[in-house]
Structures are given as C-alpha cells and as structure tokens.
Design an enzyme around this catalytic site. Sequence first.
Site: not given
Ligand code: PCA
Length: 203
Positions: A81, A143, A167
């Site tokens: 990100e 996240c 991610h």
């Molecule tokens: N993904 C979520 C919250 C926890 C996770 O593993 C997110 O993308 O915010």
Amino acid sequence: MCKKILLTGFEPFLQYTINPTMEIVEGLADSVIGDHRIVSSVLSVDFQQAGKQLLRQIETTKPDVIVSLGLAGGRYKITPERIAINVNDGPKDNQGYQAENEVIDQGGADGLFTTLPINQMVKQLKEQGLPAEISNTAGTYLCNHVMYQGLHYAKSHHLNLPAGFIHIPASHQLAIEHGNLPSWSQADLTRAVTICLQTLSEV
Ligand code: PCA
C-alpha cells in the site's frame, strides 16, 4: 545483534472464516530473513483495540521496521500500500462496532505515505514471477487504521522507523470456504511476503 521486523497479521473477520495473514505471521515468527529477525503479532479486527495492540508491540519489541499484513478478499495480486488516510469507516468490526466517517487522530495528517520500499518489493515479486502491484488505497477499515497508526507513531516520535502495509489475496482454503474469491496457495503467499521482507535488507 539482528535487527527486528515487527510483522503483524489479523484474525478472521466478516465473511472471511480464516485469515491467511495469521498463518503467515505465525509461520514466520522468530525466523531470520536477511538482516532481520521476525517478531510476529496477530491483531484484533477491533477499532478500539488494534491500534493499541500495535503500539504496545512497538514499545515492547522496539522494532527497526514495521510491516503489517491484511487480507484483501477479491484482489488477485500482492499489493503493497502507498498511503494510509486519517479515516475510520466501513462495516462492523469483530466487536460489532461500526465506525462511520471518524478521524483516527484529531490534528493528524490527512494521509501518510508508506516508508517501506514498495517499488522494490513489487519489482522483486515480479522478477520471481509473482503478480504484484502498488495499491493506492488501503481502504478505510482496520488495515488502513493500523497502517495509519504505525506511520503516525513513527512520525510523531521522530523515529527513523520504516512502516507500512501489504494487502494479500485469499488463500485457496479461504476461497473454498467463501465460495467466490481469487486465491493463491498459502505457501506462495508466505513466499511473497518473505520476498517483500528480504528487500528490507537490500536498501
Ligand atoms: N483485512 C481487513 C481488516 C483485516 C484484514 O485482514 C482490511 O483490509 O481492512
């Protein structure tokens, strides 16, 4: 003495009965990647707790780098990100709390850019044949919240502490339980994260 990476994942949430980030961070706990030893932690999908858990881990571990992982159900690639924004929003968390258009930190920056070498991560992943691209939004859920908290901590304490978020797609096991998600094998997900962590010894 080895430097330390604080590597965080998340517990399952919403319609995701397992969270592959949990298995990754548990599997890599205490291993050495490049110049770093991995200190792992699984955070709660809980707006009141996740930030506090992260800050507690930072203060006890005193890491040299923070890398947080989250599941992005529906994505096909590994996506480091670029930016975290000062907003909490989204569906109910695991405690049933629904944040709506809240600020994370009154007076904090609207957005904070990652301080991880995300271009290098994407380049290395692609060179190893793994689909990857930079993502320009970590969303507004847990996240993004945890990414913002880590970057805000480093900035407000004037620390040279690189921090950021990656991610990942669903694992095959999660895709089977869920029924409608693109997925990778758990082993390839772990390999991809390991490649990302390796870049931290190359910069
Ligand atoms: N993904 C979520 C919250 C926890 C996770 O593993 C997110 O993308 O915010």
